[in-house]
Design a protein around this motif. Structure first.
Motif, mmCIF file in Angstrom:
data_model
loop_
_atom_site.group_PDB
_atom_site.id
_atom_site.type_symbol
_atom_site.label_atom_id
_atom_site.label_comp_id
_atom_site.label_asym_id
_atom_site.label_seq_id
_atom_site.Cartn_x
_atom_site.Cartn_y
_atom_site.Cartn_z
ATOM 1 N N PHE A 132 0.843 -1.214 0.000
ATOM 2 C CA PHE A 132 0.000 0.000 0.000
ATOM 3 C C PHE A 132 0.871 1.253 0.000
ATOM 4 N N LEU A 133 1.952 1.186 0.800
ATOM 5 C CA LEU A 133 2.844 2.351 0.857
ATOM 6 C C LEU A 133 3.609 2.521 -0.458
ATOM 7 N N GLY A 134 4.017 1.402 -1.047
ATOM 8 C CA GLY A 134 4.685 1.451 -2.352
ATOM 9 C C GLY A 134 3.750 2.044 -3.405
ATOM 10 N N ALA A 135 2.482 1.636 -3.326
ATOM 11 C CA ALA A 135 1.478 2.156 -4.266
ATOM 12 C C ALA A 135 1.291 3.653 -4.072
ATOM 13 N N LEU A 136 1.296 4.079 -2.813
ATOM 14 C CA LEU A 136 1.136 5.510 -2.508
ATOM 15 C C LEU A 136 2.292 6.320 -3.104
ATOM 16 N N GLY A 137 3.525 5.815 -2.902
ATOM 17 C CA GLY A 137 4.699 6.497 -3.447
ATOM 18 C C GLY A 137 4.622 6.622 -4.961
ATOM 19 N N ALA A 138 4.259 5.515 -5.614
ATOM 20 C CA ALA A 138 4.167 5.515 -7.084
ATOM 21 C C ALA A 138 3.048 6.438 -7.552
ATOM 22 N N TYR A 139 1.938 6.444 -6.807
ATOM 23 C CA TYR A 139 0.789 7.277 -7.168
ATOM 24 C C TYR A 139 1.165 8.765 -7.109
ATOM 25 N N ILE A 140 1.802 9.163 -5.998
ATOM 26 C CA ILE A 140 2.171 10.581 -5.847
ATOM 27 C C ILE A 140 3.177 10.978 -6.928
ATOM 28 N N SER A 141 4.134 10.099 -7.182
ATOM 29 C CA SER A 141 5.142 10.394 -8.206
ATOM 30 C C SER A 141 4.491 10.525 -9.592
ATOM 31 N N SER A 142 3.588 9.586 -9.903
ATOM 32 C CA SER A 142 2.914 9.630 -11.215
ATOM 33 C C SER A 142 2.053 10.868 -11.353
ATOM 34 N N ARG A 143 1.389 11.237 -10.265
ATOM 35 C CA ARG A 143 0.529 12.442 -10.305
ATOM 36 C C ARG A 143 1.357 13.698 -10.561
ATOM 37 N N ALA A 144 2.612 13.654 -10.084
ATOM 38 C CA ALA A 144 3.501 14.803 -10.307
ATOM 39 C C ALA A 144 4.163 14.736 -11.680
ATOM 40 N N GLY A 145 3.760 13.756 -12.490
ATOM 41 C CA GLY A 145 4.284 13.652 -13.850
ATOM 42 C C GLY A 145 5.492 12.741 -13.972
ATOM 43 N N GLY A 146 5.778 11.972 -12.917
ATOM 44 C CA GLY A 146 6.938 11.075 -12.930
ATOM 45 C C GLY A 146 6.781 9.957 -13.949
ATOM 46 N N SER A 147 7.887 9.566 -14.562
ATOM 47 C CA SER A 147 7.845 8.463 -15.519
ATOM 48 C C SER A 147 7.680 7.147 -14.752
ATOM 49 N N ARG A 148 7.526 6.040 -15.483
ATOM 50 C CA ARG A 148 7.340 4.741 -14.823
ATOM 51 C C ARG A 148 8.545 4.418 -13.929
ATOM 52 N N GLY A 149 9.729 4.665 -14.453
ATOM 53 C CA GLY A 149 10.954 4.386 -13.694
ATOM 54 C C GLY A 149 11.021 5.205 -12.411
ATOM 55 N N THR A 150 10.695 6.491 -12.509
ATOM 56 C CA THR A 150 10.744 7.365 -11.339
ATOM 57 C C THR A 150 9.708 6.949 -10.306
ATOM 58 N N ALA A 151 8.497 6.608 -10.800
ATOM 59 C CA ALA A 151 7.421 6.200 -9.887
ATOM 60 C C ALA A 151 7.811 4.928 -9.136
ATOM 61 N N LEU A 152 8.431 3.975 -9.839
ATOM 62 C CA LEU A 152 8.827 2.722 -9.189
ATOM 63 C C LEU A 152 9.998 2.952 -8.228
ATOM 64 N N LEU A 153 10.863 3.865 -8.618
ATOM 65 C CA LEU A 153 11.985 4.216 -7.739
ATOM 66 C C LEU A 153 11.453 4.849 -6.437
ATOM 67 N N ALA A 154 10.440 5.694 -6.574
ATOM 68 C CA ALA A 154 9.828 6.324 -5.385
ATOM 69 C C ALA A 154 9.170 5.274 -4.514
ATOM 70 N N SER A 155 8.578 4.253 -5.138
ATOM 71 C CA SER A 155 7.866 3.233 -4.353
ATOM 72 C C SER A 155 8.840 2.344 -3.572
ATOM 73 N N ILE A 156 10.012 2.039 -4.133
ATOM 74 C CA ILE A 156 10.963 1.170 -3.416
ATOM 75 C C ILE A 156 12.025 1.976 -2.658
ATOM 76 N N PHE A 157 11.788 3.271 -2.564
ATOM 77 C CA PHE A 157 12.747 4.170 -1.927
ATOM 78 C C PHE A 157 13.161 3.709 -0.518
ATOM 79 N N PRO A 158 12.229 3.259 0.353
ATOM 80 C CA PRO A 158 12.640 2.847 1.706
ATOM 81 C C PRO A 158 13.649 1.696 1.691
ATOM 82 N N ALA A 159 13.429 0.708 0.806
ATOM 83 C CA ALA A 159 14.346 -0.435 0.738
ATOM 84 C C ALA A 159 15.716 0.006 0.217
ATOM 85 N N LEU A 160 15.715 0.901 -0.760
ATOM 86 C CA LEU A 160 16.992 1.398 -1.309
ATOM 87 C C LEU A 160 17.748 2.207 -0.264
ATOM 88 N N ALA A 161 17.002 3.066 0.461
ATOM 89 C CA ALA A 161 17.635 3.908 1.488
ATOM 90 C C ALA A 161 18.229 3.046 2.597
#
Lengths: 231, 110
Positions: A132-161
């Protein structure tokens, strides 16, 4: 008198900016040319010569177009990155930490699962919340015009960090140990956590990515959002 | 006549200095610079606007749309607090450079 706005619009038609911003540039530049032209007329320059002299201020419209884009987009790139990656990424990470702490306080403990002589850390309630949190990250990124790659990067951001933080412990340890003159615990902790990386990073990463992918698929099915998701 | 390289370097200083006296729209800004430098610095439309947009992105200046008495819409630029902050060291740097060049030319003529 020529239609200055139309004249500029024709010459700067390839300006790669938002339509409203593009129009503002056209209006502003047209107003400048018009004022130059009027000033020349006041100096008794013939009309046709005044038009030519005003237009002579720009010898290469393609080059001007390119330089305007470069100037305007410099700030855009930073702003876009902030809205498409950093804000959704940090929000996803913040919420995932809040969820983890809350679940622990509520008494939901992690389970240790044995697999091939190894113990794997498994925190089922937390993992359930992560898509759900990953979906939220991707949703906000996509709404801001983020590409697929950026949206997915935003969704997995906690694991990467989290992975990056653990990896950073090794060089930090190498710097701190000679300073304090004794063995620091960072390396031991990081090595232990990396060993348990499946439970701490891989599983959460997959859960976040699953949510992010689902949100992206759902958003791309909506015709109105398809345009904003590409960028 | 000042060479184009020096002109490019002084362009930001010229814009910030003129806007320090008050807000102006692009055309008026170019005219004011030309008048105040006796024609040594001359900005064409092609030179002026990419620089204004870049300075706006850097938040040194801010442009707002205004409608004049004759109904013409024009974008008026004013200095921001960041622009004012930028102006003082920029003026000092250029003054130092010109003094250094003056000293250098005096020495080489002596």
């Amino acid at each position: 008198m020529p239609d200055w706005q139309e004249l500029v619009r024709q010459r700067l038609s390839g300006l790669a900016l938002d339509p409203s911003e593009k129009e503002e540039v056209h209006v502003e530049l047209a107003a400048h040319l018009e004022e130059s032209y009027e000033a020349l007329l006041k100096e008794n320059v013939p009309e046709q010569a005044a038009v030519s002299a005003a237009l002579f201020q720009v010898t290469d419209w393609q080059d001007l177009q390119r330089r305007i884009c470069a100037a305007k987009k410099r700030g855009h790139i930073m702003k876009k990155r902030l809205h498409q990656l950093w804000i959704p990424g940090f929000l996803t990470m913040g919420l995932s930490i809040v969820f983890l702490v809350t679940l622990q306080k509520l008494g939901f403990n992690a389970r240790i699962v044995s697999w091939r002589d190894s113990d794997i850390f498994f925190y089922a309630p937390w993992l359930v919340s992560l898509p759900f949190l990953g979906a939220l990250g991707a949703y906000i990124s996509s709404r801001a015009g983020g590409s697929r790659g950026t949206a997915l990067l935003a969704s997995i951001f906690p694991a990467l960090a989290l992975t990056l933080t653990f990896l950073l412990m090794f060089p930090i340890d190498m710097i701190i140990e000679p300073i304090i003159g004794r063995q620091a615990d960072f390396k031991i902790v990081a090595a232990a956590l990396l060993k348990d990386g499946i439970g701490w990073m891989l599983f959460p990463g997959v859960a976040l990515l699953a949510g992010g992918l689902l949100a992206h698929v759902l958003l791309s099915l909506r015709p109105s959002s398809r345009e904003t998701a590409i960028g | 006549m000042i060479g184009s390289g020096i002109k490019r370097g002084t362009a930001e200083l010229a814009v910030l200095s003129v806007l320090h006296d008050g807000p102006l729209h692009g055309y008026e800004l170019a005219r004011r610079i030309e008048q105040q430098t006796n024609g040594a610095l001359r900005f064409t439309l092609a030179a002026l606007y990419p620089m204004l947009y870049r300075m706006e992105q850097q938040r040194w200046i801010r442009g707002t749309w205004e409608t004049s008495a004759n109904g013409r819409r024009r974008r008026c630029y004013r200095l921001t607090p960041a622009g004012k902050k930028k102006l003082t060291p920029l003026q000092r740097e250029w003054a130092e450079l010109f003094h250094a060049l003056q000293r250098l030319t005096k020495v080489s003529h002596a």
